[in-house]
Design a protein around this motif. Sequence first.
Motif, PDB file in Angstrom:
ATOM      1  N   ARG A  57      13.394  -3.583  25.202  1.00 40.77           N
ATOM      2  CA  ARG A  57      15.000  -3.876  24.475  1.00 40.77           C
ATOM      3  C   ARG A  57      13.622  -4.714  23.305  1.00 40.77           C
ATOM      4  O   ARG A  57      14.007  -4.006  22.549  1.00 40.77           O
ATOM      5  CB  ARG A  57      15.528  -5.084  24.946  1.00 40.77           C
ATOM      6  N   ALA A  58      12.696  -4.752  24.043  1.00 39.62           N
ATOM      7  CA  ALA A  58      12.046  -5.939  22.405  1.00 39.62           C
ATOM      8  C   ALA A  58      11.001  -4.648  21.575  1.00 39.62           C
ATOM      9  O   ALA A  58      10.899  -4.552  20.486  1.00 39.62           O
ATOM     10  CB  ALA A  58      10.253  -6.938  22.611  1.00 39.62           C
ATOM     11  N   LEU A  59      10.548  -4.061  22.139  1.00 41.02           N
ATOM     12  CA  LEU A  59      10.622  -2.208  21.334  1.00 41.02           C
ATOM     13  C   LEU A  59      10.662  -2.215  20.909  1.00 41.02           C
ATOM     14  O   LEU A  59      11.286  -1.026  19.587  1.00 41.02           O
ATOM     15  CB  LEU A  59       9.720  -1.722  22.884  1.00 41.02           C
ATOM     16  N   TYR A  60      12.328  -0.988  21.769  1.00 39.11           N
ATOM     17  CA  TYR A  60      13.670  -1.338  20.568  1.00 39.11           C
ATOM     18  C   TYR A  60      13.810  -1.833  19.824  1.00 39.11           C
ATOM     19  O   TYR A  60      14.575  -1.063  18.630  1.00 39.11           O
ATOM     20  CB  TYR A  60      14.807  -0.755  21.659  1.00 39.11           C
ATOM     21  N   CYS A  61      14.101  -3.055  19.599  1.00 40.22           N
ATOM     22  CA  CYS A  61      14.407  -3.880  18.489  1.00 40.22           C
ATOM     23  C   CYS A  61      13.210  -3.693  17.270  1.00 40.22           C
ATOM     24  O   CYS A  61      13.466  -3.915  16.289  1.00 40.22           O
ATOM     25  CB  CYS A  61      14.156  -5.006  18.771  1.00 40.22           C
ATOM     26  N   ILE A  62      11.715  -3.349  17.396  1.00 39.60           N
ATOM     27  CA  ILE A  62      10.918  -3.770  17.071  1.00 39.60           C
ATOM     28  C   ILE A  62      11.310  -1.745  15.455  1.00 39.60           C
ATOM     29  O   ILE A  62      10.720  -2.588  14.745  1.00 39.60           O
ATOM     30  CB  ILE A  62       9.444  -3.092  17.667  1.00 39.60           C
ATOM     31  N   LEU A  63      11.707  -0.700  16.604  1.00 43.30           N
ATOM     32  CA  LEU A  63      11.795   0.409  15.795  1.00 43.30           C
ATOM     33  C   LEU A  63      12.997  -0.149  15.548  1.00 43.30           C
ATOM     34  O   LEU A  63      13.209   0.909  13.452  1.00 43.30           O
ATOM     35  CB  LEU A  63      12.327   1.245  16.804  1.00 43.30           C
ATOM     36  N   LYS A  64      13.982  -0.201  15.480  1.00 36.78           N
ATOM     37  CA  LYS A  64      15.671  -0.496  15.109  1.00 36.78           C
ATOM     38  C   LYS A  64      14.795  -1.607  13.287  1.00 36.78           C
ATOM     39  O   LYS A  64      15.818  -0.977  12.594  1.00 36.78           O
ATOM     40  CB  LYS A  64      16.639  -1.793  16.249  1.00 36.78           C
ATOM     41  N   TYR A  65      14.536  -2.554  14.004  1.00 35.82           N
ATOM     42  CA  TYR A  65      14.566  -3.810  12.716  1.00 35.82           C
ATOM     43  C   TYR A  65      12.750  -3.578  11.660  1.00 35.82           C
ATOM     44  O   TYR A  65      12.785  -3.764  10.835  1.00 35.82           O
ATOM     45  CB  TYR A  65      14.618  -5.101  13.052  1.00 35.82           C
ATOM     46  N   GLY A  66      12.682  -3.041  12.666  1.00 35.23           N
ATOM     47  CA  GLY A  66      11.142  -2.487  11.035  1.00 35.23           C
ATOM     48  C   GLY A  66      10.669  -1.424  11.078  1.00 35.23           C
ATOM     49  O   GLY A  66      11.168  -0.920   9.927  1.00 35.23           O
ATOM     50  N   LEU A  67      11.275  -0.136  11.704  1.00 36.20           N
ATOM     51  CA  LEU A  67      10.612   1.253  11.732  1.00 36.20           C
ATOM     52  C   LEU A  67      12.171   1.504  10.879  1.00 36.20           C
ATOM     53  O   LEU A  67      12.330   2.057   9.693  1.00 36.20           O
ATOM     54  CB  LEU A  67      10.647   2.295  12.329  1.00 36.20           C
TER      55      LEU A  67
END
Length: 242
Positions: A228-238
């Motif tokens: 989930r953290a990886l998903y959130c990095i992509l969601k809010y970062g990328l």
Amino acid sequence: MSPIQKLSIIMPAYNEGQSIHLILEKIKGVQLQAGINKEVIIVNDASTDNTEAAVLQYREANPELNILYICQPENRGKGAALHAGIARATGEYLIIQDADLEYDPQEYNDLLQPVLKGMADVVYGSRFMGSNPHRILFFWHTLGNNFLTFISNMFTNLNLTDMETCYKLFRTELIQGLVLREKRFGFEPEVTAKMARIPGIRIYEVGISYYGRTYAEGKKIGWQDGVRALYCILKYGLLRIK
């Protein structure tokens, strides 16, 4: 005059009835620099053990420690508990504190140093820098933390060493001005990505100690939270979702 009159300590708690009085005792014993007062905001995330009774008993026996107690009506996750606590903070700065014994409140003063010197708006406590003591535990857990921090840094253009750390110190008005959505452990990458986008933000990092728990001792984060953290990095970062 100190830029901080009060530090708000936000503590989410879920089934920590056996140990929460110990961390509160540590917080009570901390003498903050520059005459800074403490405000402790405990958010009980609908625990099924005696967490509430332990907190209320401790507060009654220690009225000198300014404790605000909030109980969520249902279990909503660590991030949701943090949202509730952050909204109620009245200190100029706030810090996140887990209810377990993995982090040492005596190090609040270390995190406050860049702020008191007028250099920082946000300070992260890194478990992976400096000479502070660290309990030796899980290789794959550490590797996962390093990987998530690396990917997060790619999209935030920061050079953090520990994005997933609990100890994050924020200027309160900045974090209260963010729209935070993640209800569980996705809070860490989301708040990091959104803080990094604030124009002129000054983010510092200092080394801290880490006294990690095993899963048998009550550690709750699992591999699903890493995904989930990886998903959130992509969601809010990328994708830069607001």
